[in-house]
Design a protein around this motif. Structure first.
Motif, mmCIF file in Angstrom:
data_model
loop_
_atom_site.group_PDB
_atom_site.id
_atom_site.type_symbol
_atom_site.label_atom_id
_atom_site.label_comp_id
_atom_site.label_asym_id
_atom_site.label_seq_id
_atom_site.Cartn_x
_atom_site.Cartn_y
_atom_site.Cartn_z
ATOM 1 N N ASP A 325 -1.642 -6.848 87.381
ATOM 2 C CA ASP A 325 -2.256 -7.424 88.590
ATOM 3 C C ASP A 325 -1.499 -8.682 89.011
ATOM 4 O OD1 ASP A 325 -4.162 -5.462 88.767
ATOM 5 O OD2 ASP A 325 -5.700 -6.599 87.684
ATOM 6 N N HIS A 326 -1.157 -9.545 88.032
ATOM 7 C CA HIS A 326 -0.361 -10.743 88.318
ATOM 8 C C HIS A 326 0.980 -10.346 88.929
ATOM 9 C CE1 HIS A 326 -2.875 -13.875 86.739
ATOM 10 N NE2 HIS A 326 -2.957 -13.319 85.541
ATOM 11 N N ALA A 327 1.625 -9.376 88.319
ATOM 12 C CA ALA A 327 2.946 -8.937 88.784
ATOM 13 C C ALA A 327 2.865 -8.393 90.210
ATOM 14 C CB ALA A 327 3.515 -7.878 87.843
ATOM 15 N N GLU A 328 1.804 -7.623 90.489
ATOM 16 C CA GLU A 328 1.645 -7.038 91.822
ATOM 17 C C GLU A 328 1.452 -8.124 92.881
ATOM 18 O OE1 GLU A 328 -0.763 -3.353 93.830
ATOM 19 O OE2 GLU A 328 -1.832 -4.580 92.376
ATOM 20 N N LEU A 329 0.620 -9.116 92.573
ATOM 21 C CA LEU A 329 0.367 -10.203 93.514
ATOM 22 C C LEU A 329 1.652 -10.963 93.833
ATOM 23 C CD1 LEU A 329 -1.687 -11.877 95.137
ATOM 24 C CD2 LEU A 329 -2.031 -13.281 93.080
ATOM 25 N N LEU A 330 2.430 -11.267 92.806
ATOM 26 C CA LEU A 330 3.688 -12.001 92.997
ATOM 27 C C LEU A 330 4.720 -11.147 93.721
ATOM 28 C CD1 LEU A 330 3.795 -13.665 89.485
ATOM 29 C CD2 LEU A 330 3.597 -14.889 91.658
ATOM 30 N N SER A 331 4.705 -9.847 93.463
ATOM 31 C CA SER A 331 5.651 -8.949 94.135
ATOM 32 C C SER A 331 5.362 -8.864 95.628
ATOM 33 C CB SER A 331 5.603 -7.553 93.520
ATOM 34 O OG SER A 331 6.073 -7.572 92.198
ATOM 35 N N GLU A 332 4.065 -8.897 95.979
ATOM 36 C CA GLU A 332 3.694 -8.873 97.397
ATOM 37 C C GLU A 332 4.188 -10.132 98.099
ATOM 38 O OE1 GLU A 332 -0.499 -8.404 97.339
ATOM 39 O OE2 GLU A 332 -0.436 -6.242 96.916
ATOM 40 N N LYS A 333 4.095 -11.278 97.412
ATOM 41 C CA LYS A 333 4.539 -12.538 98.008
ATOM 42 C C LYS A 333 6.054 -12.595 98.150
ATOM 43 C CE LYS A 333 0.670 -15.383 96.381
ATOM 44 N NZ LYS A 333 0.267 -16.519 95.520
ATOM 45 N N SER A 334 6.754 -11.959 97.206
ATOM 46 C CA SER A 334 8.222 -12.018 97.238
ATOM 47 C C SER A 334 8.835 -10.780 97.873
ATOM 48 C CB SER A 334 8.769 -12.169 95.811
ATOM 49 O OG SER A 334 8.408 -11.055 95.016
ATOM 50 N N THR A 338 11.122 -2.897 94.405
ATOM 51 C CA THR A 338 11.494 -2.373 93.086
ATOM 52 C C THR A 338 10.469 -2.781 92.039
ATOM 53 O OG1 THR A 338 12.915 -4.313 92.771
ATOM 54 C CG2 THR A 338 13.963 -2.284 93.542
ATOM 55 N N ASN A 339 9.976 -4.033 92.125
ATOM 56 C CA ASN A 339 8.908 -4.451 91.218
ATOM 57 C C ASN A 339 7.655 -3.618 91.457
ATOM 58 O OD1 ASN A 339 10.297 -6.360 89.794
ATOM 59 N ND2 ASN A 339 9.374 -8.129 90.784
ATOM 60 N N GLU A 340 7.344 -3.343 92.716
ATOM 61 C CA GLU A 340 6.172 -2.527 93.045
ATOM 62 C C GLU A 340 6.278 -1.148 92.393
ATOM 63 O OE1 GLU A 340 3.938 -0.516 96.927
ATOM 64 O OE2 GLU A 340 5.705 -1.787 97.203
ATOM 65 N N ARG A 341 7.468 -0.561 92.468
ATOM 66 C CA ARG A 341 7.689 0.757 91.859
ATOM 67 C C ARG A 341 7.452 0.705 90.351
ATOM 68 N NH1 ARG A 341 13.734 1.841 91.609
ATOM 69 N NH2 ARG A 341 13.419 0.227 90.021
ATOM 70 N N ILE A 343 5.756 -1.472 88.600
ATOM 71 C CA ILE A 343 4.355 -1.767 88.289
ATOM 72 C C ILE A 343 3.528 -0.488 88.327
ATOM 73 C CG2 ILE A 343 2.276 -2.922 89.166
ATOM 74 C CD1 ILE A 343 4.260 -5.173 90.146
ATOM 75 N N LEU A 344 3.757 0.337 89.345
ATOM 76 C CA LEU A 344 3.032 1.612 89.457
ATOM 77 C C LEU A 344 3.328 2.512 88.263
ATOM 78 C CD1 LEU A 344 3.597 2.241 93.261
ATOM 79 C CD2 LEU A 344 1.374 1.888 92.161
ATOM 80 N N GLU A 345 4.578 2.527 87.827
ATOM 81 C CA GLU A 345 4.941 3.351 86.670
ATOM 82 C C GLU A 345 4.195 2.887 85.420
ATOM 83 O OE1 GLU A 345 8.986 4.979 84.491
ATOM 84 O OE2 GLU A 345 8.989 2.974 85.370
ATOM 85 N N GLN A 346 4.162 1.556 85.202
ATOM 86 C CA GLN A 346 3.491 1.034 84.013
ATOM 87 C C GLN A 346 1.979 1.253 84.080
ATOM 88 O OE1 GLN A 346 4.698 -0.029 81.095
ATOM 89 N NE2 GLN A 346 6.698 0.576 81.943
ATOM 90 N N ARG A 347 1.400 1.119 85.275
ATOM 91 C CA ARG A 347 -0.040 1.373 85.416
ATOM 92 C C ARG A 347 -0.358 2.823 85.030
ATOM 93 N NH1 ARG A 347 -1.154 -1.957 90.125
ATOM 94 N NH2 ARG A 347 -2.364 -3.742 89.414
ATOM 95 N N SER A 348 0.500 3.731 85.470
ATOM 96 C CA SER A 348 0.294 5.134 85.138
ATOM 97 C C SER A 348 0.299 5.332 83.625
ATOM 98 C CB SER A 348 1.395 5.976 85.792
ATOM 99 O OG SER A 348 1.298 7.325 85.398
ATOM 100 N N LEU A 349 1.226 4.671 82.931
ATOM 101 C CA LEU A 349 1.318 4.803 81.471
ATOM 102 C C LEU A 349 0.113 4.181 80.770
ATOM 103 C CD1 LEU A 349 5.116 3.974 81.036
ATOM 104 C CD2 LEU A 349 4.038 6.207 80.770
ATOM 105 N N VAL A 350 -0.336 3.027 81.277
ATOM 106 C CA VAL A 350 -1.507 2.371 80.666
ATOM 107 C C VAL A 350 -2.749 3.244 80.833
ATOM 108 C CG1 VAL A 350 -3.080 0.388 80.788
ATOM 109 C CG2 VAL A 350 -0.606 0.027 80.944
ATOM 110 N N GLN A 365 1.711 9.336 91.442
ATOM 111 C CA GLN A 365 2.025 9.812 92.781
ATOM 112 C C GLN A 365 2.481 8.670 93.686
ATOM 113 O OE1 GLN A 365 2.393 13.119 91.974
ATOM 114 N NE2 GLN A 365 1.843 13.363 94.120
ATOM 115 N N LYS A 366 1.810 7.525 93.561
ATOM 116 C CA LYS A 366 2.228 6.342 94.321
ATOM 117 C C LYS A 366 3.625 5.895 93.895
ATOM 118 C CE LYS A 366 -2.367 4.405 95.292
ATOM 119 N NZ LYS A 366 -3.271 3.250 95.051
ATOM 120 N N PHE A 367 3.877 5.974 92.588
ATOM 121 C CA PHE A 367 5.202 5.620 92.054
ATOM 122 C C PHE A 367 6.278 6.489 92.692
ATOM 123 C CE2 PHE A 367 8.325 7.188 88.902
ATOM 124 C CZ PHE A 367 9.108 6.044 88.789
ATOM 125 N N LYS A 368 6.005 7.789 92.788
ATOM 126 C CA LYS A 368 6.973 8.702 93.404
ATOM 127 C C LYS A 368 7.195 8.359 94.869
ATOM 128 C CE LYS A 368 7.811 13.629 94.282
ATOM 129 N NZ LYS A 368 8.077 13.423 95.715
#
Length: 612
Positions: A325-334, A338-341, A343-350, A365-368
């Motif tokens: 969640d922290h990473a996603e928020l910072l990625s949106e600001k910056s 690539t960070n968004e991609r 993050i989605l991959e890691q969320r899927s694994l978690v 699916q979002k990652f793809k």
């Protein structure tokens, strides 16, 4: 007596000014030299100089160029741009052109670091043109170096390598060993991006030795970091860790905080790869503390992402999701897709680890989707227009060179045949050797015109053939068409199955495309996974049918013997003309635009563009 004393006083003052000027010049040269070794010491020299005396315009500009370079190297691009803004065109008028162009290069580098790659590239090209016209080789080399680094980052590896090799040649000419080392380092990085890790390590090792010999501690630390990246890519985590740790030690001695954070994050990644998540968290927390103080949002996002991996490995799924969640928020600001991609991959694994299968599937699916979007965005229209102007010039140069080579080869062949005839009259043994020489010449000419991997015409050969075929169609008032196609998601093929499989895919695509062509048609490889087909005497609709047959055959080609899950498709852009015949490069550009539209619409398709 008084006049003599006054004269001596004036002479003494003048001498003092000369000594002061010499000292200022020497100190600035020392500061520039220290920039790559001990940047803080370089800034201290400049600060002391400015405190002790009022610098003239030339000395002040040199001081600001050094300061600008420091801020760019340390990712303080806004500070760099503030320095550039001080120097208005009016102020620069009285100074040399070389210094003004260096300032423009520093400004472009700062823009590039801020994500404005298009603006930066155009500035580099402008500086390159002006430096060449003014015969400023050092500035020309610097512009080529920056262009090579940028093109390499954009994935245009062949162009990048040409720029970097030309820069290296010029740096040798103007005897700038520091820049030679930087260029070698950039070439090594380029090989790493191409997946040629072993080749990259060879270059990095050479650069490392040069920097150690020159006592350039900061550069040694940078090269060690890059070596670590390549060892990590080869899964040699022991060597990667060793390189990172030595790099960290040097950066800590020099007080390079941004670099310290970068290496701590890299070590965290290695610790995660070697299943030491607790050690990774300690290293990543150190990186995060520095980056938060410097407000580096994108880098912070990367560290939070790596911490999420650590927590996932520890089975602490709630903490992992919190870090994401922290990473996603910072990625949106910056604005980091690539960070968004990732993050989605890691969320899927978690979520998969938590057995929340629906959430895991949704994230995958979002990652793809994001991965596809990143690939699509790589073809920026503005960059394509800029490159087109230069590609047109280069194509013409290549065509001229090819024609000269063919004329030379023809003259050589005529002479050889004359020699054969003469020797045949004298003695047959001489004829044997002459015939062998002719065959060798033909083989050499074939090698110069053939793509080594696919054994079809290379870029230079297919462009020359296209120009000749178009000229013939104009003279005979016949239709003419071109196809440009490339392999869909080819990077995924390389990343998933390796470059050896990727090479075999390219070879099979080349063979498939040849099977549909008539005697006068030609297909050539013009880029990594990109092909050009020349169709003389072919109207647009017929060319579209050829393109569709190629697309369909590729889609139905069984490649499971290479990898069970491998499925390959191509996207094809078509451009044809019946009456007015535009230049070949213009038709290629239109076909390329059609290809891009196919990519936007989901790939594995054909689109026709009118040449008008």
């Amino acid at each position: 007596m008084r006049v003599s004393a006054l004269f001596c006083l004036i002479l003494a003052c003048a001498s003092a000014d000369v000594v002061a000027a010499s000292t200022t010049s020497d100190l600035l040269a020392q500061a520039r030299e220290l920039l790559g070794e001990s940047p803080h010491d370089a800034l201290k020299i400049i600060k002391d100089l400015e405190t002790q005396k009022s610098l003239d315009s030339a000395a002040q500009l040199e001081a600001d160029l050094i300061r600008c370079g420091y801020y760019v190297d340390n990712d303080d691009s806004k500070e760099a741009l503030q320095i550039v803004a001080k120097w208005t065109p009016h102020k620069l008028q009285s100074l040399g052109k070389a210094e003004a162009l260096e300032l423009q290069l520093c400004q472009a580098s700062a823009e590039e670091k801020l994500g404005k790659a298009n603006i930066a590239e155009q500035s580099y090209l402008d500086v390159l043109s002006m430096a060449r016209s003014s015969k400023l080789k050092a500035v020309e080399a610097e512009a080529l170096l920056n262009l090579g680094q940028l093109r390499g980052f954009q994935g245009d590896y062949s162009e990048a390598l040409v720029f970097l090799e030309n820069a290296q040649t010029l740096f040798y000419e103007v005897e700038m060993p520091h820049k030679i080392r930087i260029t070698l380092n950039s070439i090594a990085i380029l090989y790493g991006r191409m997946g040629e890790d072993k080749k990259a390590i060879e270059y990095f090792t050479e650069v490392l030795e040069k920097n150690r010999a020159a006592g350039k501690k900061r550069n040694v630390a940078v090269v060690l970091y890059n070596l670590g990246r390549r060892y990590e890519s080869l899964k040699d985590f022991t060597k990667a860790e060793s390189s990172y740790e030595e790099s960290l030690k040097i950066h800590t001695e020099l007080g390079n905080e941004a670099s310290i954070a970068l290496v701590h994050r890299a070590l965290g990644s290695v610790y995660n790869e070697t299943k030491r998540p607790k050690v990774a968290l300690a290293s990543l927390d150190k990186a995060l503390k520095i980056l938060e103080a410097k407000n580096r949002l994108k880098s912070q996002a990367g560290v939070h992402l790596e911490k999420a991996i650590s927590y996932r490995l520890l089975g602490m799924n709630d903490q992992a999701l919190e870090e994401l969640d922290h990473a996603e928020l910072l990625s949106e600001k910056s604005s980091s897709p690539t960070n968004e991609r990732d993050i989605l991959e890691q969320r899927s694994l978690v979520y998969a680890q938590m057995r929340e299968w629906q959430k895991a599937y949704t994230q995958s699916q979002k990652f793809k989707s994001v991965s596809d979007q990143i690939l699509n965005n790589q073809k920026d229209n503005q960059l394509a227009r800029v490159q087109l102007r230069f590609e047109t010039s280069k194509k013409e140069q290549a065509n001229q060179l090819l024609r000269k080579e063919l004329e030379t080869a023809s003259r050589i062949q005529v002479l050889q045949m004359a020699v054969i005839s003469l020797l045949a009259l004298l003695f047959s043994v001489g004829g044997f050797f002459a015939i062998r020489q002719v065959r060798l010449a033909r083989q050499m000419k074939s090698l110069a015109l053939t793509d080594e991997l696919t054994q079809i015409p290379n870029r230079r050969h297919i462009l020359a053939y296209g120009e000749e075929a178009l000229r013939t169609c104009k003279e005979q008032d016949k239709p003419f068409s071109v196809l440009i196609f490339d392999i869909d998601h080819f990077k995924r093929v390389n990343d998933s199955f390796g470059h050896a499989v990727g090479d075999q895919v390219i070879q099979r695509i080349a063979a498939v495309s040849k099977s549909f062509l008539r005697q006068a048609d030609r297909v050539g490889r013009i880029g990594g996974e990109e092909f050009l087909v020349i169709l003389p005497f072919t109207p647009p609709e017929a060319a579209k049918e050829v393109a569709e047959r190629i697309r369909d055959r590729v889609a139905r080609t069984d490649m499971t013997d290479l990898e069970l899950s491998l499925n390959v498709t191509v996207s094809v852009g078509v451009c044809g003309c019946t009456n007015q015949k535009p230049p070949l490069d213009h038709m290629m550009n239109l076909a390329d635009e059609a290809l891009y539209q196919v990519k936007q619409n989901g790939r594995n398709g054909v689109r026709l563009r009118d040449s008008a």
